[in-house]
Write an enzyme that holds these catalytic residues in place. Sequence first.
Site, PDB file in Angstrom:
ATOM      1  N   THR A 174       0.773  -1.436  -0.098  1.00  0.00           N
ATOM      2  CA  THR A 174       0.087  -0.161  -0.183  1.00  0.00           C
ATOM      3  C   THR A 174       0.920   1.255   0.022  1.00  0.00           C
ATOM      4  O   THR A 174       2.175   1.084  -0.090  1.00  0.00           O
ATOM      5  CB  THR A 174      -0.806  -0.126   1.057  1.00  0.00           C
ATOM      6  N   VAL A 179       0.853   4.420   2.220  1.00  0.00           N
ATOM      7  CA  VAL A 179       1.035   4.987   3.560  1.00  0.00           C
ATOM      8  C   VAL A 179       2.156   4.049   4.235  1.00  0.00           C
ATOM      9  O   VAL A 179       3.105   4.593   5.077  1.00  0.00           O
ATOM     10  CB  VAL A 179      -0.140   5.475   4.406  1.00  0.00           C
ATOM     11  N   CYS A 180       1.907   2.949   4.155  1.00  0.00           N
ATOM     12  CA  CYS A 180       2.726   1.844   5.051  1.00  0.00           C
ATOM     13  C   CYS A 180       3.983   1.747   5.069  1.00  0.00           C
ATOM     14  O   CYS A 180       4.737   2.042   5.994  1.00  0.00           O
ATOM     15  CB  CYS A 180       2.060   0.461   5.106  1.00  0.00           C
ATOM     16  N   PRO A 181       4.604   2.037   3.740  1.00  0.00           N
ATOM     17  CA  PRO A 181       6.051   1.914   3.570  1.00  0.00           C
ATOM     18  C   PRO A 181       6.721   3.152   4.093  1.00  0.00           C
ATOM     19  O   PRO A 181       7.882   2.970   4.566  1.00  0.00           O
ATOM     20  CB  PRO A 181       6.245   1.698   2.149  1.00  0.00           C
ATOM     21  N   ILE A 205       7.195   2.283   7.938  1.00  0.00           N
ATOM     22  CA  ILE A 205       7.945   1.216   8.210  1.00  0.00           C
ATOM     23  C   ILE A 205       9.481   1.585   7.871  1.00  0.00           C
ATOM     24  O   ILE A 205      10.570   1.436   8.760  1.00  0.00           O
ATOM     25  CB  ILE A 205       7.593   0.115   7.193  1.00  0.00           C
TER      26      ILE A 205
END
Length: 184
Positions: A54, A56-58, A61
């Site tokens: 997806t 926003v997630c990276p 992270i």
Amino acid sequence: MRNSIISVGSVFPEFKKTAVVSLEKGQEFYDITSEDHKNAGKWMVMFWWPKDFTFVCPTEIAEFNKHVEDFADRDTILIGASTDTEFVHLAWRKNHDDLRGLQFPMLADTSKSLAEELGILEANEKVAYRVTYIVDPQGIIRWVCVNDLSVGRNVNEVIRVLDALQTDELCPCNWTKGEATIEA
């Protein structure tokens, strides 16, 4: 579905889950348990994201990864988690430039049992909200932050709160490490 998020003062649930810890063939996976940080006498920060592959997630992270030494300096084990499988985690790490060099495990809660026990599953898609837990070395949840699916978190705030909790003193608004605490 009604969320009943496990919160501050609760014991973090017991778990044993597979995590991606490496891109090296034959060394990709490792089982992580709720006892690991306690046995090491360390704090644990576990942060959850909704889905691999997806947008926003990276960003989150990668930002946690930039601060991995900050967590290590604070005797804290950092764990990222979602309800995707370990194989999806591995494929995402191999596929995304910002994730190849991760220095912390990506926990796979494929059964969604841990996310369900924590009360952090979104009602419709049954994916985890963006939740961050700070857990002390005895396994007690000391801080929880929950973001909606569309809003990324602030890693510096996680570190600030971890610093404050580790003082075991009263810390005023906007306190940062090195500043005076409040005497009771």
